[in-house]
Design an enzyme around this catalytic site. Structure first.
Site, mmCIF file in Angstrom:
data_model
loop_
_atom_site.group_PDB
_atom_site.id
_atom_site.type_symbol
_atom_site.label_atom_id
_atom_site.label_comp_id
_atom_site.label_asym_id
_atom_site.label_seq_id
_atom_site.Cartn_x
_atom_site.Cartn_y
_atom_site.Cartn_z
ATOM 1 N N ASP A 68 44.100 38.279 45.523
ATOM 2 C CA ASP A 68 43.882 39.797 45.710
ATOM 3 C C ASP A 68 42.572 40.266 44.633
ATOM 4 O O ASP A 68 42.758 39.741 43.632
ATOM 5 C CB ASP A 68 45.098 40.729 45.741
ATOM 6 N N GLN A 69 41.872 40.979 45.232
ATOM 7 C CA GLN A 69 40.768 41.631 44.564
ATOM 8 C C GLN A 69 40.642 43.177 44.478
ATOM 9 O O GLN A 69 40.829 43.741 45.703
ATOM 10 C CB GLN A 69 39.684 40.984 44.905
#
Length: 196
Positions: A68-69
């Site tokens: 995830d970012q």
């Protein structure tokens, strides 16, 4: 053993394909909203872990990668714009400033998990309205956190980038992924030693 990317992102899929390993993908069904008071890095790490765990629960014995970012500007998370107008506002705010991208990755086999993150600092050029408009018409980056696709024309928005892993900005830090896969016995340079 099956290798699974816990993601529906075409960008992450294209990155993992660079390692030339056979893998499947499955979109994790999780709530990605931040918790009250949750810091951006904590959010990225939690979501990477939850994505990997959710898919691993559906596939016992598989090796699962979750990532995830979260884009961070002035200490607050920045989401995907979703529209031209929102993207224009984001890039106008970023002009001449620095945005951090916190990218977390988790690898699990269902019994144990390894979790790391990579920070990328992107200093944006002092962009003019015309430059922003041209970029948005050409790229339409409305599904990208921070409105900047660094793997394409978005790189022209940047004055400089700092990161330990050049692929982290696109959403899957491959140097980190390779290190974590090796910890689980899968070396991308010797894939035959691992039964997929």
């Amino acid at each position: 053993m099956t290798l699974i990317l816990a993601s529906s992102s075409r960008y992450r899929r294209a990155l993992l394909e660079r390692l030339q390993l056979p893998f499947d993908t499955q979109a994790p069904d999780i709530d990605e909203h931040p918790r009250p008071g949750e810091a951006p890095l904590a959010l990225a790490r939690r979501l990477a872990r939850e994505k990997a765990a959710r898919v691993a629960a559906d596939h016992p014995g598989a090796l699962v990668i979750g990532s995830d970012q979260v884009a961070v500007f002035d200490g607050a998370p920045i989401g995907k714009p979703g529209s031209y107008e929102a993207a224009y506002q984001q890039l106008s705010r970023f002009a001449g400033r620095t945005v951090s991208f916190e990218t977390a990755v988790c690898v699990t086999d269902g019994r144990r998990q390894a979790l790391e993150h990579v920070s990328t600092e992107c200093e944006f050029l002092p962009l003019t309205p015309g430059q922003i408009e041209h970029y948005l018409r050409a790229e339409q980056p409305f599904d990208t956190a921070g409105s900047a696709k660094a793997e394409a024309l978005g790189i022209a928005l940047m004055a400089r980038m700092r990161s330990d892993d050049p692929t982290a900005i696109i959403g899957l830090p491959l140097i980190t992924v390779c290190r974590l896969l090796r910890d689980f016995g899968l070396d991308p340079l010797q894939p035959a030693a691992f039964q997929l």
